[in-house]
Write an enzyme that holds these catalytic residues in place. Structure first.
Site, PDB file in Angstrom:
ATOM      1  N   ASP A 111       6.650  10.769  11.456  1.00  0.00           N
ATOM      2  CA  ASP A 111       6.873  10.956  12.745  1.00  0.00           C
ATOM      3  C   ASP A 111       6.834  13.101  12.869  1.00  0.00           C
ATOM      4  O   ASP A 111       6.298  13.636  13.339  1.00  0.00           O
ATOM      5  CB  ASP A 111       7.710  10.757  13.926  1.00  0.00           C
ATOM      6  CG  ASP A 111       7.517   8.897  13.322  1.00  0.00           C
ATOM      7  OD1 ASP A 111       6.541   8.187  13.867  1.00  0.00           O
ATOM      8  OD2 ASP A 111       8.668   8.482  12.621  1.00  0.00           O
TER       9      ASP A 111
ATOM     10  N   HIS B 271      11.849   4.942  15.758  1.00  0.00           N
ATOM     11  CA  HIS B 271      10.222   4.807  14.869  1.00  0.00           C
ATOM     12  C   HIS B 271       9.767   4.238  15.538  1.00  0.00           C
ATOM     13  O   HIS B 271       9.741   3.110  15.288  1.00  0.00           O
ATOM     14  CB  HIS B 271      10.733   5.138  13.504  1.00  0.00           C
ATOM     15  CG  HIS B 271       9.582   4.638  13.203  1.00  0.00           C
ATOM     16  ND1 HIS B 271       8.084   5.800  12.663  1.00  0.00           N
ATOM     17  CD2 HIS B 271       8.803   3.677  12.470  1.00  0.00           C
ATOM     18  CE1 HIS B 271       7.654   5.409  12.419  1.00  0.00           C
ATOM     19  NE2 HIS B 271       6.746   3.922  12.326  1.00  0.00           N
TER      20      HIS B 271
ATOM     21  N   GLY C 211       3.870   1.316  -1.254  1.00  0.00           N
ATOM     22  CA  GLY C 211       4.178   1.860  -2.500  1.00  0.00           C
ATOM     23  C   GLY C 211       3.419   2.068  -3.842  1.00  0.00           C
ATOM     24  O   GLY C 211       4.080   2.931  -4.807  1.00  0.00           O
TER      25      GLY C 211
ATOM     26  N   GLN D  73       1.097  -1.003  -0.423  1.00  0.00           N
ATOM     27  CA  GLN D  73       0.037   0.216   0.332  1.00  0.00           C
ATOM     28  C   GLN D  73       0.558   1.362  -0.137  1.00  0.00           C
ATOM     29  O   GLN D  73       0.505   1.798  -0.612  1.00  0.00           O
ATOM     30  CB  GLN D  73      -0.815   0.354   1.157  1.00  0.00           C
ATOM     31  CG  GLN D  73      -0.341   0.295   2.441  1.00  0.00           C
ATOM     32  CD  GLN D  73      -1.533   0.449   3.797  1.00  0.00           C
ATOM     33  OE1 GLN D  73      -2.566   0.871   2.949  1.00  0.00           O
ATOM     34  NE2 GLN D  73      -0.905   0.286   4.888  1.00  0.00           N
TER      35      GLN D  73
HETATM   36  P1  NAX Z   1       1.687  -3.907   2.657  1.00  0.00           P
HETATM   37  O1  NAX Z   1       2.132  -5.027   4.110  1.00  0.00           O
HETATM   38  O2  NAX Z   1       0.989  -3.364   2.078  1.00  0.00           O
HETATM   39  O3  NAX Z   1       3.510  -4.136   1.418  1.00  0.00           O
HETATM   40  C1  NAX Z   1       4.390  -4.879   1.622  1.00  0.00           C
HETATM   41  C2  NAX Z   1       5.029  -4.930   0.527  1.00  0.00           C
HETATM   42  O4  NAX Z   1       6.177  -5.957   0.888  1.00  0.00           O
HETATM   43  C3  NAX Z   1       4.625  -6.336  -0.026  1.00  0.00           C
HETATM   44  O5  NAX Z   1       3.961  -6.049  -1.560  1.00  0.00           O
HETATM   45  C4  NAX Z   1       5.046  -7.639   0.693  1.00  0.00           C
HETATM   46  O6  NAX Z   1       4.958  -8.810  -0.325  1.00  0.00           O
HETATM   47  C5  NAX Z   1       6.515  -6.685  -0.049  1.00  0.00           C
HETATM   48  N1  NAX Z   1       7.427  -7.451   0.065  1.00  0.00           N
HETATM   49  C6  NAX Z   1       7.322  -8.182   1.110  1.00  0.00           C
HETATM   50  N2  NAX Z   1       9.138  -8.759   1.726  1.00  0.00           N
HETATM   51  C7  NAX Z   1      10.022  -7.937   0.696  1.00  0.00           C
HETATM   52  C8  NAX Z   1      10.713  -7.978   0.287  1.00  0.00           C
HETATM   53  N3  NAX Z   1      11.567  -9.570   0.907  1.00  0.00           N
HETATM   54  N4  NAX Z   1      11.773  -8.030  -0.861  1.00  0.00           N
HETATM   55  C9  NAX Z   1      11.022  -6.465  -1.251  1.00  0.00           C
HETATM   56  N5  NAX Z   1       9.509  -6.547  -1.112  1.00  0.00           N
HETATM   57  C10 NAX Z   1       8.664  -7.202  -0.105  1.00  0.00           C
HETATM   58  O7  NAX Z   1       2.925  -2.990   3.691  1.00  0.00           O
HETATM   59  P2  NAX Z   1       3.460  -1.485   3.842  1.00  0.00           P
HETATM   60  O8  NAX Z   1       1.708  -0.568   4.322  1.00  0.00           O
HETATM   61  O9  NAX Z   1       3.303  -0.602   2.359  1.00  0.00           O
HETATM   62  O10 NAX Z   1       4.158  -1.359   4.388  1.00  0.00           O
HETATM   63  C11 NAX Z   1       5.472  -1.242   4.369  1.00  0.00           C
HETATM   64  C12 NAX Z   1       6.367  -1.328   5.580  1.00  0.00           C
HETATM   65  O11 NAX Z   1       6.350   0.275   6.178  1.00  0.00           O
HETATM   66  C13 NAX Z   1       5.926  -1.572   7.134  1.00  0.00           C
HETATM   67  O12 NAX Z   1       6.914  -2.557   7.479  1.00  0.00           O
HETATM   68  C14 NAX Z   1       5.810  -0.810   7.213  1.00  0.00           C
HETATM   69  O13 NAX Z   1       5.276  -0.833   9.500  1.00  0.00           O
HETATM   70  C15 NAX Z   1       6.761   0.550   7.509  1.00  0.00           C
HETATM   71  N6  NAX Z   1       6.278   1.820   8.030  1.00  0.00           N
HETATM   72  C16 NAX Z   1       7.186   2.756   8.178  1.00  0.00           C
HETATM   73  C17 NAX Z   1       7.015   4.036   8.584  1.00  0.00           C
HETATM   74  C18 NAX Z   1       7.533   4.856   8.955  1.00  0.00           C
HETATM   75  O14 NAX Z   1       7.582   5.462   9.472  1.00  0.00           O
HETATM   76  N7  NAX Z   1       8.698   4.637   9.010  1.00  0.00           N
HETATM   77  C19 NAX Z   1       5.371   4.532   8.289  1.00  0.00           C
HETATM   78  C20 NAX Z   1       4.361   3.357   7.499  1.00  0.00           C
HETATM   79  C21 NAX Z   1       4.341   1.941   7.951  1.00  0.00           C
HETATM   80  O15 NAX Z   1       3.725   1.633   8.900  1.00  0.00           O
END
Ligand code: NAX
Length: 328
Positions: A159, A187, A17, A15
């Site tokens: 944040d 974070h 992405g 999401q």
């Molecule tokens: P989603 O679960 O919607 O998307 C994650 C995507 O990563 C999936 O399509 C999955 O197939 C893919 N993926 C998993 N392993 C992979 C790999 N080895 N290589 C390539 N792709 C891979 O998650 P989304 O909501 O997009 O969030 C992504 C990450 O951002 C999560 O870890 C989330 O916790 C983190 N966040 C970090 C934030 C920050 O401020 N640093 C805030 C937003 C978010 O919570």
């Protein structure tokens, strides 16, 4: 026209992405004169979905989009990359302990760090978004000995932006009139949003910092727990705001922060403010000539010191855990 900048986005079918790629392609991240080539990395099961997103990107006919590759192979996805946004990560599943989570993510960020080391362009800049972002960045950097550690960063810009907005609401001013906030630490829920150096409409934020009850019982927890509040309201975690923060982070890293202001980013500590060297810790930072600089010389009051130390202690515990797991 200048040569396209290669931008790799992992977790491209997720999401964040989906909220991120169109804005990168539109020029929001690197500016209106810089063409980009997008390189999307996904796990094999999600490649088809990423290809669907690539089709939509094509259908936007963005003038700056020089091409799109979709891959499930990290070596190819990071080949020649200049900017790497590591978004894909392993979420915490039911019953997963912290050690399990760190280990699962070590299995992603270790190999991706190695692939960046071996294949990325010499000027590569890496932003880790996937959680636990600070320690995932630490793991990736540890696997990229040929890349300067300062090129690995973790995202705390969401944040920071959340804190800006809370202060603007509280003070009744437009968000553009709030400056010099800082997010310190991890974070995570231990992060410390610091108002003691902030300016509201050009003046110190004394009225806000004097209200200790509001500061400690409302402001800090509201910012630190905003992610959970979004999940509660939306039924899904922050996506567009996270993507926007990633755009802001890379934009400022490459193009610089405005004169007289700073922002927040997780960068490798060189021991500033007593933060142990090597931890990827959020600091107040400026950017110039494509490099982050920790804002030095700020006086840290006792309240802030205690809260910064608590978050840094959590980062140290995470580093100890990944050391014990042999991930760094
Ligand atoms: P989603 O679960 O919607 O998307 C994650 C995507 O990563 C999936 O399509 C999955 O197939 C893919 N993926 C998993 N392993 C992979 C790999 N080895 N290589 C390539 N792709 C891979 O998650 P989304 O909501 O997009 O969030 C992504 C990450 O951002 C999560 O870890 C989330 O916790 C983190 N966040 C970090 C934030 C920050 O401020 N640093 C805030 C937003 C978010 O919570």
């Amino acid at each position: 026209m200048t040569a396209p900048v290669n931008v790799t986005v992992t977790g491209a079918a997720g999401q964040i992405g989906y909220a991120l790629l169109f804005r990168i392609a539109s020029g929001a991240m690197l500016g209106p004169d810089t063409p980009v080539r997008l390189k999307l990395l996904e796990i094999p099961q999600a490649v088809k979905a990423a290809e669907g997103t690539a089709m939509e990107l094509d259908d936007c006919a963005f003038p700056l989009l020089a091409g799109i590759d979709v891959d499930d192979d990290a070596a190819r996805a990071f080949d020649g990359t200049n900017v790497a946004l590591l978004v894909g990560a392993r979420p915490r599943g039911p019953g997963m302990e912290r050690g399990d989570l760190l280990e699962a993510n070590g299995g992603i960020f270790g190999p991706q760090g190695r692939a960046i080391n071996d294949h990325a362009a010499d000027d590569v800049r890496v932003l880790v978004v996937g959680n636990p972002a600070n320690t995932n960045a630490l793991i990736a950097a540890a696997h990229a000995p040929d890349v300067p550690a300062a090129r690995f960063t973790a995202m705390t810009r969401l944040d920071h932006n959340r804190a800006l907005s809370q202060v603007a609401h509280k003070a009744g001013v437009p968000v553009a009139q709030v400056r010099r906030l800082a997010i310190w630490g991890n974070h995570s829920a231990t992060q410390y949003p610091d108002l003691f150096h902030a300016e509201v409409a050009g003046a110190p934020a004394d009225a806000l910092t004097a209200d200790t009850a509001w500061l400690t019982q409302e402001f800090v927890p509201t910012v630190a727990k905003r992610g959970a509040a979004i999940i509660d309201a939306r039924g899904a975690s922050s996506a567009a705001s996270a993507a926007n923060a990633a755009i802001d982070h890379v934009h400022d890293w490459v193009l610089g922060t405005p004169e007289g202001d700073w922002t927040s980013a997780g960068v490798v500590s060189r021991g500033e403010y007593g933060v142990p060297e090597g931890l990827v810790c959020s600091f107040p930072v400026t950017s110039s000539d494509g490099e982050w600089h920790v804002v030095e010389g700020l006086e840290i009051d006792d309240l802030s010191r205690g809260l910064i130390d608590a978050s840094v202690a959590e980062l140290e515990a995470e580093r100890t855990a990944v050391r014990e797991l042999g991930l760094v």
